[in-house]
Structure formats: C-alpha cells, structure tokens
Write a protein that holds these residues in place. Sequence first.
Motif, PDB file in Angstrom:
ATOM      1  N   ARG A   6      54.300  81.759  36.568  1.00 30.31           N
ATOM      2  CA  ARG A   6      53.968  80.884  37.702  1.00 30.31           C
ATOM      3  C   ARG A   6      52.615  80.201  37.480  1.00 30.31           C
ATOM      4  O   ARG A   6      52.430  79.027  37.833  1.00 30.31           O
ATOM      5  N   VAL A   7      51.670  80.928  36.913  1.00 33.76           N
ATOM      6  CA  VAL A   7      50.369  80.333  36.605  1.00 33.76           C
ATOM      7  C   VAL A   7      50.542  79.189  35.627  1.00 33.76           C
ATOM      8  O   VAL A   7      49.921  78.132  35.763  1.00 33.76           O
ATOM      9  N   GLY A   8      51.413  79.382  34.631  1.00 32.43           N
ATOM     10  CA  GLY A   8      51.683  78.317  33.678  1.00 32.43           C
ATOM     11  C   GLY A   8      52.281  77.088  34.332  1.00 32.43           C
ATOM     12  O   GLY A   8      51.951  75.942  33.968  1.00 32.43           O
ATOM     13  N   VAL A   9      53.157  77.298  35.313  1.00 31.84           N
ATOM     14  CA  VAL A   9      53.737  76.178  36.054  1.00 31.84           C
ATOM     15  C   VAL A   9      52.643  75.447  36.823  1.00 31.84           C
ATOM     16  O   VAL A   9      52.578  74.210  36.834  1.00 31.84           O
ATOM     17  N   PHE A  10      51.751  76.202  37.465  1.00 27.26           N
ATOM     18  CA  PHE A  10      50.652  75.604  38.225  1.00 27.26           C
ATOM     19  C   PHE A  10      49.756  74.752  37.320  1.00 27.26           C
ATOM     20  O   PHE A  10      49.395  73.609  37.656  1.00 27.26           O
ATOM     21  N   LEU A  73      45.142  81.138  29.875  1.00 20.07           N
ATOM     22  CA  LEU A  73      46.379  80.834  29.155  1.00 20.07           C
ATOM     23  C   LEU A  73      46.091  80.399  27.729  1.00 20.07           C
ATOM     24  O   LEU A  73      46.845  80.732  26.797  1.00 20.07           O
ATOM     25  N   GLU A  74      44.996  79.674  27.535  1.00 19.60           N
ATOM     26  CA  GLU A  74      44.615  79.280  26.181  1.00 19.60           C
ATOM     27  C   GLU A  74      44.244  80.504  25.349  1.00 19.60           C
ATOM     28  O   GLU A  74      44.586  80.594  24.169  1.00 19.60           O
ATOM     29  N   ASP A  75      43.560  81.469  25.981  1.00 23.46           N
ATOM     30  CA  ASP A  75      43.218  82.705  25.277  1.00 23.46           C
ATOM     31  C   ASP A  75      44.469  83.480  24.891  1.00 23.46           C
ATOM     32  O   ASP A  75      44.557  84.039  23.787  1.00 23.46           O
ATOM     33  N   LEU A  76      45.440  83.541  25.804  1.00 25.24           N
ATOM     34  CA  LEU A  76      46.703  84.226  25.499  1.00 25.24           C
ATOM     35  C   LEU A  76      47.441  83.543  24.353  1.00 25.24           C
ATOM     36  O   LEU A  76      47.980  84.202  23.456  1.00 25.24           O
ATOM     37  N   LYS A  77      47.451  82.220  24.375  1.00 25.06           N
ATOM     38  CA  LYS A  77      48.112  81.472  23.306  1.00 25.06           C
ATOM     39  C   LYS A  77      47.433  81.731  21.969  1.00 25.06           C
ATOM     40  O   LYS A  77      48.090  81.919  20.943  1.00 25.06           O
ATOM     41  N   GLU A  78      46.088  81.742  21.991  1.00 24.60           N
ATOM     42  CA  GLU A  78      45.349  82.007  20.761  1.00 24.60           C
ATOM     43  C   GLU A  78      45.629  83.414  20.256  1.00 24.60           C
ATOM     44  O   GLU A  78      45.774  83.642  19.048  1.00 24.60           O
ATOM     45  N   ALA A  79      45.718  84.372  21.187  1.00 17.19           N
ATOM     46  CA  ALA A  79      46.013  85.755  20.795  1.00 17.19           C
ATOM     47  C   ALA A  79      47.387  85.848  20.142  1.00 17.19           C
ATOM     48  O   ALA A  79      47.565  86.549  19.135  1.00 17.19           O
TER      49      ALA A  79
END
Length: 301
Positions: A6-10, A73-79
Amino acid sequence: MDHISRVGVFVAVVKATSFAGAAQTLGITSSAVSKQIQNLEQDLQVKLLNRTTRNVSPTEEGTLYYERASRALEDLKEAEERINELKSRPRGPLKVSLPQSLGIKYFGDAIATFAAAHPEVELDVSLDDRLVDVAGEGFDLVVRIGSLKDTTLIARRLADCPLVLCASPSYLSKHGIPQSSGDLANHNLLAFTGNLGPHEWRYTDKFGSKGQVSLQGTFKADSGDILCRAALEGIGIVILPIFYVSEYLKSGALQTILPDLETFPKREIFAVYPPNRFQSTRLRLFVDHLLATAKRLPWVA
C-alpha cells in the motif's frame, strides 16, 4: 495487499499526481489504487491526499509520509539488489572446521582453489580433531567423521570413511597374519586415545554377526598420524580411518588384515551446518565444492 505494498501505491500516486497515472505505472485499475489509498489512510488514521477533479496532491502529513516512505522503499530496493548481487558474486565471512589430517591431506588444495575462485569470501579455516560446537563457536560448517546421529543440524554425506585394520609387511612376517578376530589377542594392537570411549574395535562379519576386540598393546597415542607412523615402523597392528592409510595400502607399505570384517557402526564423512531457510550463496557453493572434491577421494574413485 500488505502494508508495504500500500505504501508503494501511495508513493506511485504522489509521483504521478493522479490515481490513473499510478494505476498505469503499477498495472492495476484506478479503483484498486483508490481502494489501497483508503486502506492506508485508515491504517494511519490520517488524510494523506487532497483529491480534486484535475489532480491529486499530498496533504502536509502526506508530504512528510511520502518523503520517509519513498526513501524507505528505495532502501528496500537497494537491499534486494545487493542480495541478488551477493547470490551471483558471493562475499562475506565463512568459518569452517575440518579434522586435521583429512583436511590437510585431502581437502587442503580444494579449500585453496575455492578461496582463489571466490576472493571476496572471507574464509576462516580451523583444522581440529575435537568435536566442535557448531553454533556455540560460530561455525558456518564443520566436516565430521562418524555415524550419523539425530541432530537438528543439516548433514550432507560426502563419502564413506571405513576403518581399516592393517600392519606393515615386516610386522606380519615376524608375528604372522591373523586369520580370525580371536587371533588378534596374540598381537600388539595400537590404540587411539583421542576419544572418551573404550579402547576396542567393534566389527561385523559378512553374515551380520557382531563382535569386539579390546585393543591391548605397548603403544597408544591421541594422534592418528603417530599411530600410522608406528604401524609403518612395524610396531604393531593398527585400525585407522582410511584417509590415514590409503596411500600406504596402495604402495604396499601397509597390508589390510581380516578384510571380511567391517567396523561397526559404519563411519562416513559429513558436511554439517545449521539449518537456515535462506542459505547463503557462499555456504551453498562451499558445500558443492566439498561434494565435488569428495568424489575424487582415492578410496572413493
């Protein structure tokens, strides 16, 4: 859909400034986007977006949330990208333990070639004949010899490791070749003292009958290498794991005695490591390397 989705949708809505734009980016319907924003606002108990007929813009709370959420979300993607990179290019610490003689004679070269192939893996190799505490001492993997017992650890069988009863030709020519287990009572039997068990040899014959022989003699040691050297010098009969004596049996410096009797229980070589749902690439590659090496052991090949 979970909270992170949901955060990604926001975040997509704020970037696109519309539900329709976010829906197109995410590959879902506008109504699905609207529903997830409503659910997120309900979870947070705050209004995140101002909606007009022309566009969508974040509220003050929404702006604050967007800044933190987009960064997270950018940190999660980088991880995720780093993890995928680790899978294809393993790196990080790997602490392993092997029995000393087996490690030096038959796995030393393999460990060195693994280190050369994976220079970013930080190998910490311990050569020790004692029974190490895998988890307590922080080992990622240990190589053990014995019969497999119930354990919470994962054990991968590498190879058989038979115990061989043997002596030098000079000893046998002087004292005679035993024809049965009973004849061993008349011989000098070299004993290993590196364990807490009784100094005896337990065996089974070709018919499945079991027996045992007490190891009585004038020479004892807590080192298999020393016992092998004593046998080569004609001091007595020794029983040792195959990796101590394999080369000498091949050359004729030692001769097998009572080949119809097998040590009981059967001994094998295992790679043992703690269970983990997501096994590291460096550990998986190291186990595969050990398995390939074990197939080329002289008593296996």
